[in-house]
Motif scaffolding. Structure first.
Motif, mmCIF file in Angstrom:
data_model
loop_
_atom_site.group_PDB
_atom_site.id
_atom_site.type_symbol
_atom_site.label_atom_id
_atom_site.label_comp_id
_atom_site.label_asym_id
_atom_site.label_seq_id
_atom_site.Cartn_x
_atom_site.Cartn_y
_atom_site.Cartn_z
ATOM 1 N N LEU A 179 0.819 -1.213 0.000
ATOM 2 C CA LEU A 179 0.000 0.000 0.000
ATOM 3 C C LEU A 179 0.855 1.267 0.000
ATOM 4 N N THR A 180 1.979 1.235 0.680
ATOM 5 C CA THR A 180 2.780 2.438 0.893
ATOM 6 C C THR A 180 3.538 2.880 -0.345
ATOM 7 N N VAL A 181 4.113 1.952 -1.080
ATOM 8 C CA VAL A 181 5.007 2.304 -2.183
ATOM 9 C C VAL A 181 4.320 3.116 -3.281
ATOM 10 N N PRO A 182 3.139 2.726 -3.797
ATOM 11 C CA PRO A 182 2.520 3.544 -4.855
ATOM 12 C C PRO A 182 2.187 4.962 -4.399
ATOM 13 N N VAL A 183 1.821 5.110 -3.119
ATOM 14 C CA VAL A 183 1.483 6.435 -2.602
ATOM 15 C C VAL A 183 2.714 7.334 -2.556
ATOM 16 N N LEU A 184 3.890 6.754 -2.337
ATOM 17 C CA LEU A 184 5.125 7.527 -2.265
ATOM 18 C C LEU A 184 5.347 8.336 -3.537
ATOM 19 N N GLY A 185 4.980 7.775 -4.675
ATOM 20 C CA GLY A 185 5.176 8.480 -5.933
ATOM 21 C C GLY A 185 4.221 9.641 -6.147
ATOM 22 N N LEU A 186 3.171 9.722 -5.349
ATOM 23 C CA LEU A 186 2.164 10.762 -5.545
ATOM 24 C C LEU A 186 2.431 12.027 -4.733
ATOM 25 N N THR A 187 3.250 11.934 -3.679
ATOM 26 C CA THR A 187 3.446 13.076 -2.789
ATOM 27 C C THR A 187 4.461 14.071 -3.356
ATOM 28 N N VAL A 192 5.421 16.581 -1.010
ATOM 29 C CA VAL A 192 5.825 17.181 0.256
ATOM 30 C C VAL A 192 6.929 16.328 0.870
ATOM 31 N N LEU A 193 8.049 16.947 1.221
ATOM 32 C CA LEU A 193 9.210 16.199 1.680
ATOM 33 C C LEU A 193 8.912 15.378 2.925
ATOM 34 N N TRP A 194 8.265 15.978 3.949
ATOM 35 C CA TRP A 194 8.077 15.237 5.197
ATOM 36 C C TRP A 194 7.131 14.060 5.009
ATOM 37 N N VAL A 195 6.169 14.192 4.097
ATOM 38 C CA VAL A 195 5.268 13.073 3.811
ATOM 39 C C VAL A 195 6.044 11.945 3.142
ATOM 40 N N ALA A 196 6.901 12.303 2.186
ATOM 41 C CA ALA A 196 7.724 11.291 1.525
ATOM 42 C C ALA A 196 8.635 10.591 2.523
ATOM 43 N N CYS A 197 9.226 11.362 3.441
ATOM 44 C CA CYS A 197 10.087 10.762 4.462
ATOM 45 C C CYS A 197 9.291 9.784 5.324
ATOM 46 N N ALA A 198 8.069 10.178 5.707
ATOM 47 C CA ALA A 198 7.230 9.313 6.530
ATOM 48 C C ALA A 198 6.873 8.028 5.783
ATOM 49 N N LEU A 199 6.610 8.137 4.486
ATOM 50 C CA LEU A 199 6.260 6.954 3.698
ATOM 51 C C LEU A 199 7.456 6.024 3.520
ATOM 52 N N VAL A 200 8.641 6.598 3.379
ATOM 53 C CA VAL A 200 9.851 5.770 3.288
ATOM 54 C C VAL A 200 9.998 4.933 4.555
ATOM 55 N N VAL A 201 9.797 5.573 5.704
ATOM 56 C CA VAL A 201 9.901 4.852 6.972
ATOM 57 C C VAL A 201 8.759 3.853 7.120
ATOM 58 N N ALA A 202 7.536 4.240 6.702
ATOM 59 C CA ALA A 202 6.378 3.350 6.827
ATOM 60 C C ALA A 202 6.558 2.073 6.012
#
Length: 381
Positions: free
Chosen positions: A68-76, A78-88
Motif C-alpha cells: 500500500l505504501t510504495v505507490p502512494v510515495l510516488g504521488l506526494t 511534500v518532503l516530510w510526507v515522503a520521508c514518513a512513507l519511506v519509513v512506513a
C-alpha cells in the motif's frame, strides 16, 4: 514479487528525496531511520509472533503495508510526507520479517540453512532486479515522473498478496518440516518451554559482531544521492545501477551460503571487508569506480540478508526463533541508524574522513569476529 515492489522504490529513494529538497544528511538520516524501523521494531513483532504462533498472519500483514505504501510515495510532493512513507514502508518489513524468517527456518531444516536462506535471497533478487529496471524504464519514458514509476509497482504487490494467500492454504504449518520422523513430541511442537528459554550466549556474541559491521555501513540512499548531486549519472540510470547491485547481492548470497554450509562462520570475514570497501569506491568522482562500489555494496547486503540470518537459526531453539530474529534485528537496526546517520553526515564534511571512519569501524568488527571465533564455527565443532 514483493522485492519487485519495495526494491523498485528504494532504488530511487535518494533522487526522489533530493528532488523534494532533501540534503545528504536528511537522506542519510531518513534512510537510516527506515532501516532502523525495519530492524528495531522487530523487538516487538518477534516476541508477539512467538506468543501468538500466527506466523502467516504477521507475514501477510507486513507485506500488505508495503504494497500500500510504495505507490502512494510516488504521488506526494511534500518532503516530510515522503520521508514518513519511506519509513512506513520499512515498518511493513518489521511487521513481517521475524515471522517470515521463522517460516523459512523450518523449511530450510530440510535443505541446509546456508543454502536455503541463500536460495531465498537469490530469488528475492530476481524481483530486486526487475523492480529497479521497471522504475528506470518508466522514469525514462515519462521524463522522470515518479508517480507512474512507483504506481506501476502496485501490480506485483497485488499479485504477491494473492500468492501468499494461496501458499498459506497449501502449507498452513511449516513447522512440520522440522519435526523428526517418529518423534511428534519434539521440542519444536512443545511451545511453552522453548518460548521461556533463555537465548544462548553465543547468540548475543554473534549479534555484537553483526552490529559492528552495520555501524559503519552506508545506505544506498546516500550512494544514490552522491551520484545525483555530483551529476555522475542521469536519474533514470540510478535504478539500473541498483539492479546491478541486486544481482551482485544474489551471487554473494549463493556463494557465502554454500561456503557457510561447508566451512561455517569463518566466511563472514568477507562482510566487514566489503563494507570498508564501499565508501572508498562509491564516493569517488569516477563513474566506473562508483559502479564497482555499488556492486560491493550489493555483495555486502547479500551476505547480511542470507548468511547472517542463517546462523541465527542454528544458534536458537525453534520455539524462540521469532523472538531471536526480532532481537537480532533490533540490535542491527540501532547499528543501521548509526551507519546511515554517520555516513550521511560525514559525506557532507569530508569523503576522506568518511572513508577512514568506516574503515576503522570495520577493522574493529574484524577484531571482534576473530575474538569470538564466530559462533557458526562453534556450531560446526
Amino acid at each position: 514479487m514483493m522485492d519487485f515492489v519495495y526494491e523498485g522504490a528504494r532504488s530511487v529513494t535518494g533522487p526522489l528525496l533530493a528532488h523534494l529538497g532533501a540534503s545528504a544528511a536528511v537522506v542519510g538520516v531518513v534512510t537510516g531511520a527506515g532501516e532502523a524501523a525495519a530492524l528495531g521494531l522487530r523487538l516487538a513483532s518477534g516476541p508477539l509472533a512467538d506468543r501468538s504462533r500466527r506466523f502467516w498472519s504477521w507475514t501477510i500483514a507486513g507485506y500488505v503495508l508495503t504494497a500500500l505504501t510504495v505507490p502512494v510515495l510516488g504521488l506526494t510532493s511534500v518532503l516530510w510526507v515522503a520521508c514518513a512513507l519511506v519509513v512506513a514502508e520499512r515498518v511493513g518489513k518489521a511487521v513481517r520479517s521475524p515471522a517470515k524468517d521463522t517460516l523459512l527456518s523450518h523449511a530450510t531444516a530440510a535443505t541446509g540453512r546456508g543454502r536455503g536462506f541463500a536460495a531465498h535471497e537469490a530469488m528475492d533478487q530476481v524481483g530486486a532486479l526487475l523492480g529497479p529496471l521497471t522504475v528506470a524504464a518508466v522514469l525514462a519514458a515519462t521524463g522522470d515522473d515518479y508517480a507512474p514509476a512507483l504506481g506501476v509497482l502496485a501490480l506485483p504487490g497485488l499479485a504477491a498478496i494473492a500468492l501468499l494467500a494461496w501458499l498459506r492454504a497449501r502449507v498452513p504449518d511449516p513447522v512440520a518440516y522440522e519435526i523428526p520422523v517418529g518423534n511428534p513430541a519434539s521440542d519444536v511442537t512443545v511451545a511453552d518451554k522453548p518460548i521461556r528459554a533463555t537465548l544462548p550466549r553465543a547468540f548475543w556474541v554473534y549479534a555484537a559482531f553483526a552490529a559492528a559491521t552495520l555501524a559503519g555501513f552506508a545506505t544506498f540512499g546516500v550512494l544514490s544521492y552522491h551520484l545525483a548531486a555530483r551529476h555522475l549519472m542521469p536519474t533514470a540510470a540510478v535504478p539500473v545501477l541498483y539492479a546491478a547491485a541486486m544481482a551482485s547481492d544474489a551471487l554473494a548470497a549463493l556463494a557465502t551460503g554454500w561456503l557457510y554450509d561447508r566451512f561455517g562462520g569463518r566466511v563472514l570475514i568477507a562482510l566487514p571487508m566489503l563494507s570498508a570497501a564501499v565508501p572508498a569506491l562509491a564516493f569517488t568522482s569516477t563513474v566506473w569506480i562508483c559502479v564497482v562500489g555499488a556492486l560491493a555494496w550489493g555483495a555486502a547486503v547479500g551476505v547480511q540478508e542470507s548468511t547472517l540470518r542463517a546462523t541465527v537459526a542454528d544458534l536458537v531453539p525453534a520455539g524462540r526463533r521469532a523472538t531471536a530474529y526480532g532481537i537480532f534485528a533490533g540490535i542491527m537496526g540501532a547499528a543501521s541508524l548509526a551507519g546511515g546517520a554517520v555516513t550521511g553526515a560525514l559525506y557532507e564534511v569530508s569523503v576522506p574522513v568518511l572513508v577512514t571512519t568506516v574503515g576503522a569501524i570495520q577493522a574493529a568488527a574484524l577484531v571482534l569476529l576473530w575474538a569470538t571465533r564466530s559462533p557458526a564455527e562453534s556450531r560446526s565443532r
